[in-house]
Design a protein around this motif. Structure first.
Motif, PDB file in Angstrom:
ATOM      1  N   LYS A 263     -23.954 -20.809   5.515  1.00 33.80           N
ATOM      2  CA  LYS A 263     -22.584 -20.364   5.760  1.00 33.80           C
ATOM      3  C   LYS A 263     -21.636 -21.559   5.820  1.00 33.80           C
ATOM      4  O   LYS A 263     -20.532 -21.534   5.261  1.00 33.80           O
ATOM      5  CB  LYS A 263     -22.543 -19.555   7.050  1.00 33.80           C
ATOM      6  N   ARG A 264     -22.108 -22.573   6.510  1.00 29.82           N
ATOM      7  CA  ARG A 264     -21.274 -23.771   6.594  1.00 29.82           C
ATOM      8  C   ARG A 264     -21.071 -24.382   5.215  1.00 29.82           C
ATOM      9  O   ARG A 264     -19.955 -24.820   4.846  1.00 29.82           O
ATOM     10  CB  ARG A 264     -21.915 -24.773   7.531  1.00 29.82           C
ATOM     11  N   ALA A 265     -22.181 -24.440   4.457  1.00 30.16           N
ATOM     12  CA  ALA A 265     -22.053 -24.993   3.098  1.00 30.16           C
ATOM     13  C   ALA A 265     -21.139 -24.138   2.244  1.00 30.16           C
ATOM     14  O   ALA A 265     -20.305 -24.649   1.470  1.00 30.16           O
ATOM     15  CB  ALA A 265     -23.441 -25.110   2.468  1.00 30.16           C
ATOM     16  N   GLU A 266     -21.287 -22.800   2.411  1.00 30.66           N
ATOM     17  CA  GLU A 266     -20.437 -21.893   1.645  1.00 30.66           C
ATOM     18  C   GLU A 266     -18.984 -22.049   2.050  1.00 30.66           C
ATOM     19  O   GLU A 266     -18.080 -22.049   1.185  1.00 30.66           O
ATOM     20  CB  GLU A 266     -20.911 -20.452   1.885  1.00 30.66           C
ATOM     21  N   GLU A 267     -18.769 -22.194   3.346  1.00 30.95           N
ATOM     22  CA  GLU A 267     -17.392 -22.374   3.798  1.00 30.95           C
ATOM     23  C   GLU A 267     -16.804 -23.695   3.280  1.00 30.95           C
ATOM     24  O   GLU A 267     -15.629 -23.771   2.880  1.00 30.95           O
ATOM     25  CB  GLU A 267     -17.357 -22.336   5.321  1.00 30.95           C
ATOM     26  N   ALA A 268     -17.661 -24.711   3.324  1.00 33.07           N
ATOM     27  CA  ALA A 268     -17.172 -25.997   2.799  1.00 33.07           C
ATOM     28  C   ALA A 268     -16.872 -25.898   1.312  1.00 33.07           C
ATOM     29  O   ALA A 268     -15.833 -26.402   0.822  1.00 33.07           O
ATOM     30  CB  ALA A 268     -18.215 -27.093   3.067  1.00 33.07           C
ATOM     31  N   LYS A 269     -17.793 -25.248   0.612  1.00 31.12           N
ATOM     32  CA  LYS A 269     -17.585 -25.063  -0.823  1.00 31.12           C
ATOM     33  C   LYS A 269     -16.356 -24.216  -1.086  1.00 31.12           C
ATOM     34  O   LYS A 269     -15.549 -24.511  -1.977  1.00 31.12           O
ATOM     35  CB  LYS A 269     -18.835 -24.423  -1.432  1.00 31.12           C
ATOM     36  N   ARG A 270     -16.228 -23.123  -0.280  1.00 29.17           N
ATOM     37  CA  ARG A 270     -15.076 -22.243  -0.452  1.00 29.17           C
ATOM     38  C   ARG A 270     -13.781 -22.982  -0.115  1.00 29.17           C
ATOM     39  O   ARG A 270     -12.747 -22.808  -0.788  1.00 29.17           O
ATOM     40  CB  ARG A 270     -15.233 -21.025   0.463  1.00 29.17           C
ATOM     41  N   ALA A 271     -13.841 -23.825   0.903  1.00 25.66           N
ATOM     42  CA  ALA A 271     -12.644 -24.601   1.262  1.00 25.66           C
ATOM     43  C   ALA A 271     -12.263 -25.564   0.144  1.00 25.66           C
ATOM     44  O   ALA A 271     -11.080 -25.744  -0.197  1.00 25.66           O
ATOM     45  CB  ALA A 271     -12.884 -25.365   2.559  1.00 25.66           C
ATOM     46  N   ALA A 272     -13.330 -26.153  -0.442  1.00 24.29           N
ATOM     47  CA  ALA A 272     -13.052 -27.078  -1.546  1.00 24.29           C
ATOM     48  C   ALA A 272     -12.463 -26.340  -2.735  1.00 24.29           C
ATOM     49  O   ALA A 272     -11.482 -26.795  -3.357  1.00 24.29           O
ATOM     50  CB  ALA A 272     -14.334 -27.808  -1.942  1.00 24.29           C
ATOM     51  N   LEU A 273     -13.074 -25.203  -3.044  1.00 24.49           N
ATOM     52  CA  LEU A 273     -12.563 -24.404  -4.162  1.00 24.49           C
ATOM     53  C   LEU A 273     -11.151 -23.916  -3.873  1.00 24.49           C
ATOM     54  O   LEU A 273     -10.285 -23.882  -4.768  1.00 24.49           O
ATOM     55  CB  LEU A 273     -13.491 -23.227  -4.429  1.00 24.49           C
ATOM     56  N   GLN A 276      -8.888 -26.718  -4.363  1.00 24.49           N
ATOM     57  CA  GLN A 276      -8.669 -26.946  -5.784  1.00 24.49           C
ATOM     58  C   GLN A 276      -7.764 -25.872  -6.370  1.00 24.49           C
ATOM     59  O   GLN A 276      -6.869 -26.156  -7.183  1.00 24.49           O
ATOM     60  CB  GLN A 276     -10.014 -26.985  -6.504  1.00 24.49           C
ATOM     61  N   ARG A 277      -8.023 -24.608  -5.978  1.00 19.94           N
ATOM     62  CA  ARG A 277      -7.207 -23.509  -6.523  1.00 19.94           C
ATOM     63  C   ARG A 277      -5.760 -23.648  -6.078  1.00 19.94           C
ATOM     64  O   ARG A 277      -4.826 -23.435  -6.868  1.00 19.94           O
ATOM     65  CB  ARG A 277      -7.779 -22.179  -6.058  1.00 19.94           C
ATOM     66  N   ARG A 278      -5.577 -23.994  -4.822  1.00 21.65           N
ATOM     67  CA  ARG A 278      -4.210 -24.169  -4.339  1.00 21.65           C
ATOM     68  C   ARG A 278      -3.498 -25.310  -5.072  1.00 21.65           C
ATOM     69  O   ARG A 278      -2.302 -25.226  -5.439  1.00 21.65           O
ATOM     70  CB  ARG A 278      -4.222 -24.440  -2.844  1.00 21.65           C
ATOM     71  N   ALA A 279      -4.272 -26.351  -5.266  1.00 21.66           N
ATOM     72  CA  ALA A 279      -3.658 -27.494  -5.988  1.00 21.66           C
ATOM     73  C   ALA A 279      -3.287 -27.095  -7.406  1.00 21.66           C
ATOM     74  O   ALA A 279      -2.205 -27.421  -7.919  1.00 21.66           O
ATOM     75  CB  ALA A 279      -4.630 -28.677  -5.995  1.00 21.66           C
ATOM     76  N   ALA A 280      -4.215 -26.323  -8.032  1.00 23.17           N
ATOM     77  CA  ALA A 280      -3.934 -25.872  -9.398  1.00 23.17           C
ATOM     78  C   ALA A 280      -2.763 -24.916  -9.408  1.00 23.17           C
ATOM     79  O   ALA A 280      -1.889 -24.969 -10.303  1.00 23.17           O
ATOM     80  CB  ALA A 280      -5.189 -25.229  -9.993  1.00 23.17           C
TER      81      ALA A 280
END
Length: 614
Positions: A263-273, A276-280
């Motif tokens: 879950k933590r990894a998924e959250e970190a991954k989701r936060a990163a994505l 990235q999506r927000r930046a895009a």
């Protein structure tokens, strides 16, 4: 001597015989007359008289003794002391012989004046003897002799009687002695026999007590071994359960840890994505903004609001389904009902084409199902009898199957129906004929829709009567719908049978896996009302123990969902009729009743031991 006259006074009677002879008689005539008189007296009495003579007088011999009328005769006079005869045992007789002179009868003077028989003159002057008549002297002598003989005879008889009495007395004493001796011997023998009998009784009692004690010791040893075995078995089960629980906890903790990490990894991954999506998006929005400003500053305003979290319009939600159920449950129900329909058609075809009466097999199956009790022997015997009917070539299998399906479902409404025992028999039969399980479930789905599970919405029906019939309410003979309480009683019986069926996880084609699926579908699809609450409570009380043993924490989580969502929905309705079932479900969850084995789950043995066997 010649001038002296001896006066003798003779008695008139001697022994009741008158002494008055004829003076003209001779002596021979007198003797013959006496003999005749004696013969007459003796002949007239059957008992001999005391003075009867044993032999007649022999006068001829008496005359020929050398004496004649001219010779003198000897006269014997006996003096007896008659006064002392009773007091003395022996009597002395003095005999005196007096020689009398010959005298003439003419000179004898008999005095008639003195009748007393005065003896004083004779005693005073014994030497004065006058002439006495020969007959009289003979009679006196004979009388004396006869008296003497009678006395001797009496003495002899008395002596004989005394001897006989003494002999009888000796015999009696001897007999009494023998009797007393026999009595003592008999008493001694009885005492010995009684002692021997008591000894035998004591030995037999001692042997019996020894055997009883030995049996009690053997039984106590068996009980001790049994207790130790049970204790060891329970300890092993407890340790196994603890070990299994520990492993499950460790596994659950490991899974939770892995899930947390994932879950933590998924959250970190989701936060990163997301970053990235927000930046895009920002870059794209910035670029589009610059472009729009150049072309049309008022265009694409709604799109930018949606992208940056502004309000947007959703599509309308479709109307709720009229049947509240999981799609998979409805598909399974449809397939089972189709099989049941095919079976009914096959049975109808057999009945119409065959002239044989199959009702006796149906009655036999119904009787066997009604006789099921919660004992191991009953379950085994009824299973054997039902399988025997299934294997009977004279009864088509479709007939026996249809009868079993209908009678099993119909019998569960009987008060006191042993649901667990009935479920054991169903599972054992369906393990040999798996297709029968789908037919029994189809019959249960027809009788109670909550065994699917599914529920109808009231809005789908135009009238309450149609709605109640769809739920499974029955009509009486007058066409009236049964009461809600009656319907809930039947619903509870059907759900108990279904719960007992799915918890029997022994070669069961519809076991705990299907029970878990039913519970999940129920919680996710069915609404909270009085009907669904009764169905859920009956199912949990029958199958909750086995579901907890298999699914543990997942089952507890599902119960928490029931407590948080289902029970709260019931409470929000504010219906007082729901209070009993709410309290029942709440106590089941809070008190941990799913940790305790339900009554009747273990089949009891009707042998000497009351220990229940699975």
């Amino acid at each position: 001597m010649g001038g002296v006259k001896l006066e003798l006074s003779c008695p008139k009677k001697v022994y009741s015989v008158a002494l008055d002879p004829n003076p003209d008689w001779t002596f021979e005539d007198l003797i013959s007359e006496l003999n005749a008189l004696e013969i007459k007296i003796n002949s007239g009495s059957k008992v001999p008289l005391p003075f009867a003579k044993e032999k007649s007088r022999d006068i001829s011999n008496w005359k020929n003794n050398g004496r004649n009328s001219s010779s003198p005769f000897v006269m014997r006079v006996f003096e007896d002391d008659m006064d002392n005869i009773d007091a003395e045992d022996e009597e002395v007789h003095d005999q005196k012989s007096v020689v009398a002179k010959r005298f003439n009868f003419d000179e004898l003077y008999l005095s008639d004046s003195d009748d007393s028989g005065d003896e004083s003159a004779i005693d005073a002057e014994p030497y004065l003897m006058e002439k006495v008549d020969l007959v009289e002297s003979g009679l006196l002598e004979l009388s004396r002799e006869h008296q003497f003989k009678v006395k001797e005879e009496i003495r002899n008889q008395i002596s004989a009687l005394e001897m006989e009495l003494k002999s009888e007395t000796d015999k009696s004493i001897s007999a009494l002695v023998r009797v007393e001796k026999y009595r003592k011997e008999r008493s001694e023998m009885d005492r010995k026999l009684d002692t021997q009998y008591q000894r035998k009784i004591a030995e037999a009692l001692d042997n019996h007590l020894t055997v009883v004690q030995r049996e009690l010791e053997v039984r106590s040893q068996i009980e001790e071994r049994k207790i130790r075995s049970d204790a060891a078995y329970e300890d092993a089960r407890r340790k196994e359960a603890e070990e299994k629980l520990r492993q499950e906890r460790a596994k659950a903790e490991a899974e939770a840890k892995r899930a947390e990490e994932a879950k933590r990894a998924e959250e970190a991954k989701r936060a990163a994505l997301e970053a990235q999506r927000r930046a895009a998006n920002e870059a794209a929005a910035k670029k589009a903004s610059e472009t729009s400003k150049k072309l049309d500053p008022d265009a694409n305003l709604g799109a930018s609001n949606a992208q940056f979290g502004g309000p947007q319009v959703n599509k309308p939600v479709a109307a709720a389904n009229k049947i509240r159920a999981a799609e998979s449950a409805l598909n399974l129900e449809q397939g089972r009902l189709q099989k049941l329909k095919q079976l009914d058609e096959e049975v109808q075809a057999l009945r119409s084409s065959s002239n044989e009466n199959f009702a006796k097999y149906e009655r036999q199956i119904a009787k066997l199902i009604q006789q099921i009790t919660g004992t191991t022997e009953s379950v085994r015997q009824k299973e054997y009898d039902l399988l025997k009917i299934f294997c009977d070539a004279r009864c088509p299998q479709s007939i026996s199957t249809a009868a079993l399906v209908k009678k099993v479902v119909a019998n569960c409404k009987r008060p006191g129906n042993p649901a667990f025992a009935q479920a054991y028999i169903i599972v054992r039969i369906t393990s040999k004929a798996p297709h029968v399980m789908d037919l029994i479930l189809a019959e249960l789905n027809k009788a109670c829709i909550y065994t699917v599970p599914k529920h109808y919405s009231r809005s789908a029906f135009g009238s309450n009567e149609a709605y109640y019939k769809a739920l499974g309410f029955q009509e009486d003979d007058e066409g009236k719908i049964e009461s809600v309480n009656s319907y809930l009683t039947r619903l509870e019986c059907y759900m108990k049978l279904y719960g007992a069926l799915v918890q029997t996880d022994n070669n069961n084609v519809h076991g705990l896996k299907e029970g878990w699926a039913w519970l999940a579908r129920f919680v996710n699809a069915l609404p909270a009302n009085r009907y669904t609450a009764v169905a859920l409570s009956a199912f949990l009380r029958m199958a909750g123990y086995s579901l907890f043993r298999k699914y543990r924490n997942q089952f507890v989580k599902l119960l928490n969902m029931v407590s948080d969502n289902f029970l709260n929905a019931l409470k929000e309705q504010g219906d007082s009729q729901l209070n009993p079932v709410i309290v029942e479900i709440e106590s089941y969850i809070k008190d941990g009743e799913f940790l305790r084995e339900p009554e009747g789950r273990q089949l009891k043995s009707n042998l000497q031991s009351d220990r229940s066997v699975p």
